[in-house]
Design an enzyme around this catalytic site. Structure first.
Site, PDB file in Angstrom:
ATOM      1  N   ARG A 155     -39.540 -67.728 -31.353  1.00  7.88           N
ATOM      2  CA  ARG A 155     -39.120 -68.271 -30.071  1.00  7.88           C
ATOM      3  C   ARG A 155     -40.164 -67.894 -29.025  1.00  7.88           C
ATOM      4  NH1 ARG A 155     -34.659 -65.688 -32.440  1.00  7.88           N
ATOM      5  NH2 ARG A 155     -32.922 -67.079 -32.956  1.00  7.88           N
ATOM      6  N   LYS A 179     -32.730 -62.442 -30.785  1.00  5.53           N
ATOM      7  CA  LYS A 179     -31.466 -62.480 -30.056  1.00  5.53           C
ATOM      8  C   LYS A 179     -30.581 -61.310 -30.471  1.00  5.53           C
ATOM      9  CE  LYS A 179     -31.166 -67.441 -29.140  1.00  5.53           C
ATOM     10  NZ  LYS A 179     -30.347 -68.662 -29.317  1.00  5.53           N
ATOM     11  N   HIS A 249     -40.386 -74.760 -28.435  1.00  8.96           N
ATOM     12  CA  HIS A 249     -39.300 -74.794 -29.411  1.00  8.96           C
ATOM     13  C   HIS A 249     -39.554 -75.874 -30.464  1.00  8.96           C
ATOM     14  CE1 HIS A 249     -35.328 -73.397 -30.581  1.00  8.96           C
ATOM     15  NE2 HIS A 249     -34.999 -74.643 -30.851  1.00  8.96           N
ATOM     16  N   ARG A 252     -41.712 -74.396 -33.050  1.00  6.41           N
ATOM     17  CA  ARG A 252     -40.884 -73.552 -33.924  1.00  6.41           C
ATOM     18  C   ARG A 252     -40.180 -74.416 -34.966  1.00  6.41           C
ATOM     19  NH1 ARG A 252     -37.385 -68.923 -34.227  1.00  6.41           N
ATOM     20  NH2 ARG A 252     -35.149 -69.398 -34.245  1.00  6.41           N
ATOM     21  N   HIS A 275     -32.263 -66.216 -37.721  1.00  9.50           N
ATOM     22  CA  HIS A 275     -30.895 -66.699 -37.528  1.00  9.50           C
ATOM     23  C   HIS A 275     -29.898 -65.755 -38.178  1.00  9.50           C
ATOM     24  CE1 HIS A 275     -32.394 -71.102 -36.978  1.00  9.50           C
ATOM     25  NE2 HIS A 275     -32.336 -70.453 -35.845  1.00  9.50           N
ATOM     26  N   TYR A 284     -30.480 -76.414 -37.739  1.00  6.94           N
ATOM     27  CA  TYR A 284     -31.746 -76.398 -37.013  1.00  6.94           C
ATOM     28  C   TYR A 284     -32.833 -77.158 -37.752  1.00  6.94           C
ATOM     29  CZ  TYR A 284     -35.698 -74.335 -34.494  1.00  6.94           C
ATOM     30  OH  TYR A 284     -36.828 -74.146 -33.756  1.00  6.94           O
TER      31      TYR A 284
END
Length: 303
Positions: A155, A179, A249, A252, A275, A284
Site C-alpha cells: 500500500r 493495517k 493502489h 498494487r 490481507h 481484490y
C-alpha cells in the site's frame, strides 16, 4: 445531547479505534467523518440523546445517504463504522443495547481497479529508470519507489512509512507495517533492489536532513515522503510512458494480478498483500481467463 457531549463521545470512540483496535490513521479519519455525520443526522432528526439511538435510526441514516447518490462502497463503510460505534457505545455505557449488531451493509461495488499488462508495466518502469539516468535525487527516488510498489504490492501508506532499517538488500526483503499494526516481510526482485540501492547511494544522501530521521523515502525538503507526491509522480510517469493512468493502489492490484497469472496461489498473494482474510484477497484479485483454462486443464480429469 449537546455538541460538547457529542464531541467527547466521538473523541473517546476515536481513541478506542486508534489505541485499542490499532486502526490506521486513514481508517480512523474515515470513521470519524462517518460517526460525526450520524450524530449530526440524529440531531437534525430531533433525537434527544445518544441513548435513544435504535436500529431504525441507523437504517434511516443510511437510506438518506443512498437517496443522495452515495456509492455502495461508501455506504458499506459507513455501516461498518456505525456497527463499530454502536458496539463501543454499548460496552462503554452510552447505549443500553448494541443496536447496530443487526445493521446489514449494502453490497459494495465490485469494480476492479485499473490493471496494467506486463508489457505496459515494464514500459512504465523503464521510463522511470531512464529519467533516473541523470542521477537526479528525485528521479532516483521515483524509480526506486515505483519499483518497490510493483515488486512488493505494498500500500502507498506502507511504502512511505518504511524506514531504511526495514530494508534488507542482501536478502531482498522489506519489513512493512500494515493495517492494524500488523508487520510482514515482503520479498522483491533484482530490478527493485538495483533501483533502491542507487537511491540509497546517490539520491537519499543529497536530500537527507534533520527531519529525515530513518525514513527510506524522502521529499524534496528532506522530510518523509508524502503519499500525494507518489500519486503525482505516478500520474506523470504513466503519461510519459503512454500507458493507462492509474493510482498507486492500481499498481498494487497489478502486482497481485501478475502474481496470480504467473502461477502464484491465493494464499501466497494474501501473505504478500497483508490481507487478514483470504476472502479479501479473492475479492481484490481476479482470475484471468488464461489462468482459469490452465488450472482447469491441469486439474480436471476430463479436461
Amino acid at each position: 445531547m449537546s455538541v460538547e457531549a457529542d464531541e467527547e463521545v466521538l473523541d473517546a470512540f476515536l481513541r478506542h479505534l486508534a489505541l485499542q483496535r490499532g486502526m490506521s490513521p486513514h481508517t480512523v479519519r474515515a470513521y470519524a467523518g462517518d460517526v460525526l455525520d450520524l450524530l449530526t443526522y440524529l440531531g437534525a432528526a430531533g433525537a434527544p440523546a445518544l441513548a435513544s439511538l435504535d436500529l431504525t435510526d441507523l437504517r434511516g441514516w443510511l437510506a438518506a445517504q443512498q437517496r443522495r447518490g452515495m456509492s455502495r462502497a461508501t455506504l458499506a463503510r459507513r455501516a461498518a463504522a456505525a456497527r463499530a460505534f454502536s458496539r463501543w457505545a454499548h460496552r462503554s455505557g452510552h447505549l443500553p443495547a448494541d443496536v447496530g449488531a443487526r445493521l446489514r451493509s449494502p453490497r459494495a461495488d465490485r469494480h476492479l481497479p485499473t490493471v496494467l499488462g506486463v508489457d505496459d508495466t515494464a514500459r512504465l518502469l523503464a521510463v522511470a529508470q531512464e529519467r533516473a539516468a541523470d542521477d537526479s535525487p528525485l528521479h532516483l527516488r521515483d524509480w526506486a519507489a515505483l519499483e518497490l510498489l510493483y515488486a512488493c504490492g505494498v500500500r502507498i501508506s506502507e511504502l512511505v512509512g518504511t524506514d531504511v532499517d526495514d530494508l534488507d538488500l542482501a536478502e531482498r526483503t522489506v519489513r512493512v507495517l500494515g493495517k492494524g499494526g500488523k508487520e510482514r516481510v515482503v520479498p522483491f526482485g533484482v530490478p527493485a533492489a538495483r533501483a533502491t540501492a542507487a537511491w540509497l547511494e546517490h539520491g537519499r544522501p543529497a536530500l537527507a536532513g534533520p527531519s529525515s530521521a530513518g525514513a527510506l523515502f524522502l521529499g524534496a525538503r528532506g522530510a518523509r515522503l508524502d503519499p500525494r507526491t507518489v500519486r503525482e509522480v505516478l500520474h506523470r510517469l504513466t503519461a510519459a510512458a503512454g500507458v493507462h493512468d492509474l493510482a498507486p493502489h492500481g499498481l498494487r492490484h497489478t502486482a497481485a494480478t501478475h502474481l496470480l497469472a504467473g502461477g502464484s496461489d491465493l494464499r501466497t498473494v494474501q501473505e504478500v498483500l497483508g490481507h487478514a482474510s483470504l476472502a479479501t484477497t479473492q475479492r481484490y484479485t481476479h482470475v484471468t481467463p488464461e489462468r482459469l483454462r490452465a488450472a482447469y486443464g491441469q486439474a480436471h480429469p476430463r479436461a
